[in-house]
Design a protein around this motif. Structure first.
Motif, mmCIF file in Angstrom:
data_model
loop_
_atom_site.group_PDB
_atom_site.id
_atom_site.type_symbol
_atom_site.label_atom_id
_atom_site.label_comp_id
_atom_site.label_asym_id
_atom_site.label_seq_id
_atom_site.Cartn_x
_atom_site.Cartn_y
_atom_site.Cartn_z
ATOM 1 N N SER A 130 -25.307 -6.648 39.963
ATOM 2 C CA SER A 130 -25.760 -7.738 40.832
ATOM 3 C C SER A 130 -26.217 -8.940 40.004
ATOM 4 C CB SER A 130 -26.873 -7.263 41.757
ATOM 5 O OG SER A 130 -27.935 -6.738 41.006
ATOM 6 N N ARG A 131 -26.827 -8.690 38.865
ATOM 7 C CA ARG A 131 -27.252 -9.779 37.975
ATOM 8 C C ARG A 131 -26.314 -9.780 36.781
ATOM 9 N NH1 ARG A 131 -33.569 -10.589 38.404
ATOM 10 N NH2 ARG A 131 -32.859 -12.574 37.594
ATOM 11 N N LYS A 132 -25.456 -10.777 36.747
ATOM 12 C CA LYS A 132 -24.431 -10.833 35.710
ATOM 13 C C LYS A 132 -24.938 -11.594 34.497
ATOM 14 C CE LYS A 132 -20.779 -10.444 39.065
ATOM 15 N NZ LYS A 132 -19.456 -10.829 39.467
ATOM 16 N N PRO A 133 -25.051 -10.914 33.362
ATOM 17 C CA PRO A 133 -25.556 -11.591 32.155
ATOM 18 C C PRO A 133 -24.521 -12.574 31.601
ATOM 19 C CG PRO A 133 -24.826 -9.383 31.604
ATOM 20 C CD PRO A 133 -24.713 -9.519 33.111
ATOM 21 N N TYR A 134 -25.021 -13.629 30.959
ATOM 22 C CA TYR A 134 -24.135 -14.579 30.297
ATOM 23 C C TYR A 134 -24.060 -14.220 28.817
ATOM 24 C CZ TYR A 134 -22.266 -18.714 28.128
ATOM 25 O OH TYR A 134 -21.487 -19.559 27.383
ATOM 26 N N PHE A 135 -22.888 -14.270 28.262
ATOM 27 C CA PHE A 135 -22.717 -14.076 26.835
ATOM 28 C C PHE A 135 -21.403 -14.712 26.415
ATOM 29 C CE2 PHE A 135 -21.454 -10.328 29.188
ATOM 30 C CZ PHE A 135 -20.125 -10.178 28.832
ATOM 31 N N TYR A 180 -16.884 -7.007 29.442
ATOM 32 C CA TYR A 180 -16.363 -7.246 30.784
ATOM 33 C C TYR A 180 -17.085 -6.363 31.802
ATOM 34 C CZ TYR A 180 -12.959 -7.751 34.582
ATOM 35 O OH TYR A 180 -12.356 -8.002 35.779
ATOM 36 N N LEU A 181 -17.318 -5.104 31.446
ATOM 37 C CA LEU A 181 -17.984 -4.169 32.358
ATOM 38 C C LEU A 181 -19.456 -4.518 32.582
ATOM 39 C CD1 LEU A 181 -16.455 -0.722 31.306
ATOM 40 C CD2 LEU A 181 -15.874 -2.148 33.279
ATOM 41 N N LEU A 182 -20.045 -5.326 31.711
ATOM 42 C CA LEU A 182 -21.422 -5.766 31.922
ATOM 43 C C LEU A 182 -21.519 -6.721 33.112
ATOM 44 C CD1 LEU A 182 -22.620 -6.380 28.251
ATOM 45 C CD2 LEU A 182 -23.315 -4.520 29.787
ATOM 46 N N ARG A 183 -20.379 -7.300 33.520
ATOM 47 C CA ARG A 183 -20.356 -8.244 34.644
ATOM 48 C C ARG A 183 -19.550 -7.716 35.826
ATOM 49 N NH1 ARG A 183 -21.806 -13.380 33.845
ATOM 50 N NH2 ARG A 183 -20.237 -14.158 35.298
#
Length: 181
Positions: A65-70, A92-95
Motif C-alpha cells: 500500500s505504501r510504495k517506497p521510492y528508490f 520491483y516487488l517492493l512496489r
C-alpha cells in the motif's frame, strides 16, 4: 476491491452453477464502473480489455500500500546477469506484489550502448505483455519431392510462399517450381 470481488463471484458461479448458461452482467457492470471506455456493446480489442482487467485485479490485490521510492542503478560490472536480475526484481516487488505479478509479470534484459562514449547500460525491465514482431510476408515451406521414377532419388526443396495461402495455391506453386527444372 470491487472488481476482484465481482470476478471472484463470477468464477464461483461458473464453477458451482448447475445452469446451462450464465450471464456475467454483474461482473460487467462493476468492471464498467472502473473502465467506462468498455461501456455499451461496441466491439473492443480483447488485449485492451485483458490489459485493463489484469491491471485492475493487480491494483485490488497488491499487497503493497505504501510504495517506497528508490533509484535503480544499472547492472554493475561485478554483478552477473542473474544477480542483477534478482536485484531489479526484488526492487520491483517492493512496489508491486500480487498474485497477478506472480502469474503474469516477467522481466527482460535491456542493453543500451551510447554511440559517443561506448558505455553500455544494462537494466532489467518488468513486463506484462510482450510485443512480438509479425514474421515477414513470405515464409519458407520445406518439402521433399519424390519423383514417380522409383529409381530416382528424392530431393529436398525450400519454396518461399505467401503467409496466407490455400492448399490449391501451394500445390500450384510446387507444380510451377518443378516444371522449370
Amino acid at each position: 476491491g470491487e472488481v476482484v470481488t465481482a470476478y471472484h463471484d463470477l468464477l464461483q458461479s461458473l464453477w458451482n452453477s448447475t445452469e446451462r448458461s450464465l450471464s456475467p452482467s454483474l461482473f460487467r457492470g462493476i468492471f464498467i464502473q472502473f473502465a467506462k471506455q468498455f461501456s455499451g456493446y461496441a466491439q473492443h480489442d480483447s488485449q485492451e480489455v485483458l490489459t485493463f482487467m489484469l491491471d485492475k485485479l493487480h491494483e485490488d490485490l497488491n499487497k503493497i500500500s505504501r510504495k517506497p521510492y528508490f533509484e535503480i542503478k544499472v547492472q554493475e560490472h561485478t554483478e552477473t546477469d542473474e544477480q542483477a536480475s534478482n536485484r531489479f526484481w526484488k526492487c520491483y516487488l517492493l512496489r508491486e506484489n500480487s498474485i497477478i505479478v506472480d502469474l503474469f509479470h516477467g522481466q527482460y534484459k535491456n542493453k543500451v550502448l551510447c554511440p559517443q562514449c561506448k558505455k553500455v547500460s544494462t537494466t532489467y525491465e518488468p513486463f506484462v505483455f510482450l510485443s512480438l514482431p509479425i514474421p515477414s510476408e513470405k515464409i519458407i515451406f520445406k518439402y521433399k519431392y519424390f519423383p514417380l521414377d522409383f529409381q530416382a532419388r528424392h530431393e529436398e526443396y525450400e519454396l518461399p510462399i505467401a503467409r496466407v495461402f490455400s492448399a490449391e495455391t501451394l500445390r500450384n506453386d510446387i507444380a510451377k517450381h518443378h516444371k522449370h527444372k
